[in-house]
Enzyme design. Sequence first.
Site, PDB file in Angstrom:
ATOM      1  N   CYS A  44      -3.018   9.270   5.902  1.00 38.86           N
ATOM      2  CA  CYS A  44      -1.703   9.153   6.555  1.00 38.86           C
ATOM      3  C   CYS A  44      -1.858   9.393   8.063  1.00 38.86           C
ATOM      4  CB  CYS A  44      -0.702  10.148   5.974  1.00 38.86           C
ATOM      5  SG  CYS A  44      -0.735  10.245   4.178  1.00 38.86           S
ATOM      6  N   CYS A  49       0.830  -1.203   0.000  1.00 37.30           N
ATOM      7  CA  CYS A  49       0.000   0.000   0.000  1.00 37.30           C
ATOM      8  C   CYS A  49       0.866   1.255   0.000  1.00 37.30           C
ATOM      9  CB  CYS A  49      -0.911   0.035   1.213  1.00 37.30           C
ATOM     10  SG  CYS A  49      -1.891  -1.444   1.412  1.00 37.30           S
TER      11      CYS A  49
HETATM   12  S1  FES Z   1       1.653   7.322   2.837  1.00 35.03           S
HETATM   13 FE1  FES Z   1       0.780   7.400   0.828  1.00 35.03          FE
HETATM   14  S2  FES Z   1      -0.095   9.375   0.850  1.00 35.03           S
HETATM   15 FE2  FES Z   1       0.827   9.294   2.793  1.00 35.03          FE
END
Ligand code: FES
Lengths: 138, 404
Positions: free
Chosen positions: A105, A37
């Site tokens: 985040c 991800c």
């Molecule tokens: S970790 Fe992917 S946008 Fe912040």
Amino acid sequence: MAYSEKVIDHYNNPRNVGSFQKDAGDVGTGVVGAPECGDVMKLQIKVENDTIVDAKFKTFGCGSAIASSSLATEWLKGKSLEDAQKIKNTDIVHELNLPPVKIHCSVLAEDAIKAALGDYQKKAGEKKVKPAAATTSS
Amino acid sequence: MKLPIYLDSHSTTPCDPRVVETMLPYFTEKFGNAASRNHSFGWEAEEGVEVARKQIAHLIHADPKEIIFTSGATESDNLALQGVVEMYREKGNHIITSSTEHRAVIDTAKYLEKKGVKVTFLPVDKTGMVSPDDVRNAITDKTILISIMMANNEIGTINPVAAIGKVAKEKSVLFHCDATQGVGKIPVNVQEMGIDLMSFTAHKIYGPKGVGALYVRRKAPRVRLEAMMYGGGHERGMRSGTLAVPLIVGFGKACELCEQEMATESIRMAKMRDRLQEGIMKGMDEVYLNGHPTERLPHNLNISFAYVEGEALLMGVKEIALSSGSACTSATLEPSYVLRALGVGSDLAHSSIRFGLGRFNTDEEVEYTIDRMIKAVNHLREMSPLYEMAKEGVDLKSVQWAAH
Ligand code: FES
Ligand SMILES: Cc1ncc(COP(=O)(O)O)c(C=O)c1O
């Protein structure tokens, strides 16, 4: 995209980067996210008498994710376990001026806090439960 | 050395000052409409356009009459795909393209798919190349168009275009090539490559933004297209609208300069690129080249820096203009579909950076970039939990991640 001054500051001078011994009884560790991800956060707390005396992080992720976790460690230090539970991702968004695309985040940082607290509580619980469990089984 | 440094030449390039100089009179004194047949203003403008058409055609070994001006490669791609599908509807309803094409081709193909056209998206190998055999095997008696790009805009891999052109000829299927990244950078010859339609654009070759071309073959075979825009019947009826004379004149000049300077420029680009690659690879461990090791645009370098996230890395080298395949930099929050098509893992796709060198970059800028990249990667790896785990010998693939 343009970053806020605070995000840039945390990025350039991250607070409390590092690791504690994972298995130590007074340490709680939360690892959330996945490399696929694009974000993995590891957040650790060191606890004495139900108070967080130290906190450390390591983060793989964008600048906002790094800043969110760095800020989280700052906020955690000195807090009671109970107050630490109350840290919300929206507080982080507000403090760092994160734009909408970066809200996840901050969610990750909140998840990491919860996971670290959970891990510590599980360990603390086991310490108390274990001898008891031992007596019942004998 | 001046900051910031521009290393994003696949995205766009600055206008060469010689191009701007050539364009200027066409904004003021020579402002005529190239379609005005009755006065000198029109004649002057038309002459400017015809000179440009020759310069452009010459660079790709085409006849000037085969150049259709558009607003850019996106429009050229749309016109090629939609125009052919519409015109050759009777003949068939199948087109072949690849999974690493630019969005201008992929999204047009998906739109056509919704309208009942059958589309084959061919896979690529791990270097990003389309196989001519795959193209041959995908052709059916209903296939009316093959659309395969010349060179990829992210990884710079150059496709075996001439071999694909040969397959197309053998099977009498039209071949469209999106050569936006190739024209002006590597030798392009539509005859030798067997290309029937070709898209390209001025702003990637030191010309102005907002003008491009579609090469449309007139002989063997004579390609016909249904227009997407109707009006004054400009450009052999394939693209109506008053010609953007100053932009076209600049496009022509840009092509002329590329033709004159390509031989020396591509050697200089490749040397700087190789130095950049070497400097980065020697300066740190666990960096991986994406794309083909040799069949690659001379000014392209695409590298994954394991255990650090691309957007964070870009933030660490703010004074250098680069781009990343990381999801965090994209609006869709998906990592690069091009890298995914190569079989690059999502984790490494998130860690990828594209370097695009250009005419105005210097050796000094390359050295500076190497130094800054090493420092930024080290800074981020110090705070990367993945780097820490990898160094402890943990196999990251075996970890049960808590997805969120
Ligand atoms: S970790 Fe992917 S946008 Fe912040
Ligand atoms: C391969 C390719 N095709 C098409 C385009 C679109 O070009 P334009 O910006 O001229 O529409 C680009 C540029 O991003 C490209 O790299």
